[in-house]
Design a protein around this motif. Structure first.
Motif, short mmCIF file in Angstrom:
data_model
loop_
_atom_site.label_atom_id
_atom_site.label_comp_id
_atom_site.label_asym_id
_atom_site.label_seq_id
_atom_site.Cartn_x
_atom_site.Cartn_y
_atom_site.Cartn_z
N ASN A 46 -8.73 10.59 4.85
CA ASN A 46 -10.10 11.15 5.07
C ASN A 46 -9.91 9.62 4.72
N LEU A 47 -9.54 8.97 6.22
CA LEU A 47 -10.13 7.06 6.21
C LEU A 47 -10.17 7.13 7.78
N ARG A 48 -11.04 5.99 7.94
CA ARG A 48 -11.36 6.00 9.35
C ARG A 48 -10.35 5.52 9.78
N ASP A 49 -9.69 4.86 9.42
CA ASP A 49 -9.20 3.67 10.80
C ASP A 49 -7.59 3.27 9.83
N ARG A 50 -6.94 2.24 10.24
CA ARG A 50 -5.64 1.52 9.92
C ARG A 50 -6.10 0.60 8.69
N VAL A 51 -7.17 -0.03 9.11
CA VAL A 51 -7.77 -0.80 8.19
C VAL A 51 -7.77 -0.48 7.10
N GLN A 52 -8.51 0.86 6.45
CA GLN A 52 -8.87 1.38 5.15
C GLN A 52 -7.88 2.37 5.06
N ALA A 53 -6.77 2.41 5.81
CA ALA A 53 -5.24 2.62 5.19
C ALA A 53 -4.93 1.66 4.58
N VAL A 54 -4.43 0.38 4.57
CA VAL A 54 -3.92 -0.27 3.96
C VAL A 54 -4.95 -0.77 3.57
N VAL A 55 -6.00 -0.93 3.35
CA VAL A 55 -7.44 -2.02 1.71
C VAL A 55 -6.90 -0.57 1.01
N LEU A 56 -6.52 1.14 0.54
CA LEU A 56 -6.28 2.35 -0.30
C LEU A 56 -4.61 1.67 -0.83
N ALA A 57 -3.52 1.36 0.30
CA ALA A 57 -2.27 0.77 -0.24
C ALA A 57 -2.34 -0.36 -1.13
N GLN B 248 -5.41 -1.86 -2.86
CA GLN B 248 -6.20 -0.94 -3.99
C GLN B 248 -5.34 -0.01 -5.00
N THR B 249 -4.46 0.31 -4.52
CA THR B 249 -3.72 1.46 -5.84
C THR B 249 -2.56 1.19 -5.58
N GLY B 250 -2.22 -0.11 -5.92
CA GLY B 250 -0.72 -0.19 -5.78
C GLY B 250 0.62 0.74 -4.99
N LEU B 251 -0.15 1.36 -3.91
CA LEU B 251 0.54 2.29 -3.75
C LEU B 251 2.15 2.46 -3.48
N PHE B 252 2.66 1.13 -3.00
CA PHE B 252 4.59 0.61 -2.43
C PHE B 252 4.86 -0.37 -3.09
N ASP B 253 4.15 -0.77 -4.24
CA ASP B 253 4.89 -1.64 -5.58
C ASP B 253 4.53 -1.14 -6.28
N ILE C 1 -6.29 -8.18 -8.40
CA ILE C 1 -7.11 -6.96 -8.97
C ILE C 1 -6.96 -5.95 -9.77
N PRO C 2 -7.18 -4.82 -10.99
CA PRO C 2 -6.44 -4.11 -11.45
C PRO C 2 -6.49 -2.80 -10.56
N ARG C 3 -5.96 -1.42 -10.49
CA ARG C 3 -4.99 -0.71 -9.96
C ARG C 3 -6.29 0.40 -9.97
N SER C 4 -6.35 0.83 -8.88
CA SER C 4 -7.48 2.14 -8.79
C SER C 4 -6.10 3.71 -8.90
N THR C 5 -6.91 4.15 -9.17
CA THR C 5 -6.02 5.85 -9.49
C THR C 5 -6.30 5.86 -8.33
N PRO C 6 -4.43 6.29 -7.40
CA PRO C 6 -4.32 7.40 -6.04
C PRO C 6 -5.19 7.97 -6.44
N PRO C 7 -5.46 8.28 -4.67
CA PRO C 7 -6.23 9.85 -4.41
C PRO C 7 -5.07 11.12 -3.87
#
Length: 227
Positions: A196-207, A209-214, A141-147
């Motif tokens: 502002n994340l609920r838990d680790r799962v949301q952290a993985v999704v964010l990472a 979703q934004t292509g944070l570490f690639d 899927i297309p990357r979204s902009t990191p917060p």
């Protein structure tokens, strides 16, 4: 204080089996069950269980939609998805809906009980197999902009965040980064608060979703010097 559990599954034998299994645990109480998603949403709102054991495939309202409604009504709610397959087609959607973890229906009883306690404690349950599934989905899927809040993470928090996104446990992260498990837990707490994340799962999704570490390294604030 006991862990209050709501069991949502359309099979009466499955619900009865979970009741019998959890009845032997002094710190866990099954407060209700539900045979479809609509019942699960209504009973979760009325009883405020600590953990909802949620089957994905149910009549009237499926587990995915039920999870979305439960989380929307109560951001602190914890939903543990019950699935037949480790790589269920709904994994990606369930994570985005706010699920805190997954367990297989044929997992050993002690593993299911441990999963309930893990989620009840505020942690997430995301196995390496599920993490790989998330990665595969997000690469399509297309990357979204990191917060912008990512700018508030220190370098050590970025390191921990990267490890969380790989699906490592606190113990594994500590060994890899040569810090204590308690220190890892503190960093994870700060990461979730800052983003502002609920838990680790949301952290993985964010990472992913934004292509944070690639992509390019994230700008960060330096660590405070030791005192």
């Amino acid at each position: 204080m006991s862990i209050r559990v709501l069991v949502a599954d359309d099979q009466s034998m499955v619900r009865a089996g979970f009741r019998m299994l959890l009845a032997n645990e002094s710190d866990i109480e099954v407060v209700a069950d539900a045979s479809n998603g609509l019942e699960a949403v209504a009973r979760a709102a009325r009883l405020r269980p600590t953990v909802v054991l949620m089957d994905i495939r149910m009549p009237e309202l499926d587990g995915l939609q039920a999870t979305q409604r439960i989380i929307a009504a109560d951001r602190t709610a914890r939903v543990l998805i019950l699935t037949t397959f480790a790589l269920d087609d709904y994994v990606y959607e369930a994570l985005r809906a706010g699920a805190s973890g997954f367990v297989l229906k044929d997992d050993p009883p002690e593993q299911l009980i441990a999963a309930i306690r893990t989620v009840a404690a505020g942690d997430a349950l995301l196995s390496p197999a599920i993490t790989r599934r998330v990665i595969e989905q997000f690469t399509r899927i297309p990357r979204s902009t990191p917060p912008p809040e990512l700018e508030h993470l220190t370098q050590r928090e970025i390191d921990v965040f990267r490890s969380v996104a790989r699906g490592l446990s606190n113990l594994e992260i500590g060994r890899e980064l040569f810090i204590s498990e308690m220190t890892v837990k503190t960093h994870v707490t700060h990461i979730l608060q800052k983003l502002n994340l609920r838990d680790r799962v949301q952290a993985v999704v964010l990472a992913y979703q934004t292509g944070l570490f690639d992509a390019r390294p994230v700008a960060h604030q330096p660590e405070h010097p030791p005192t």
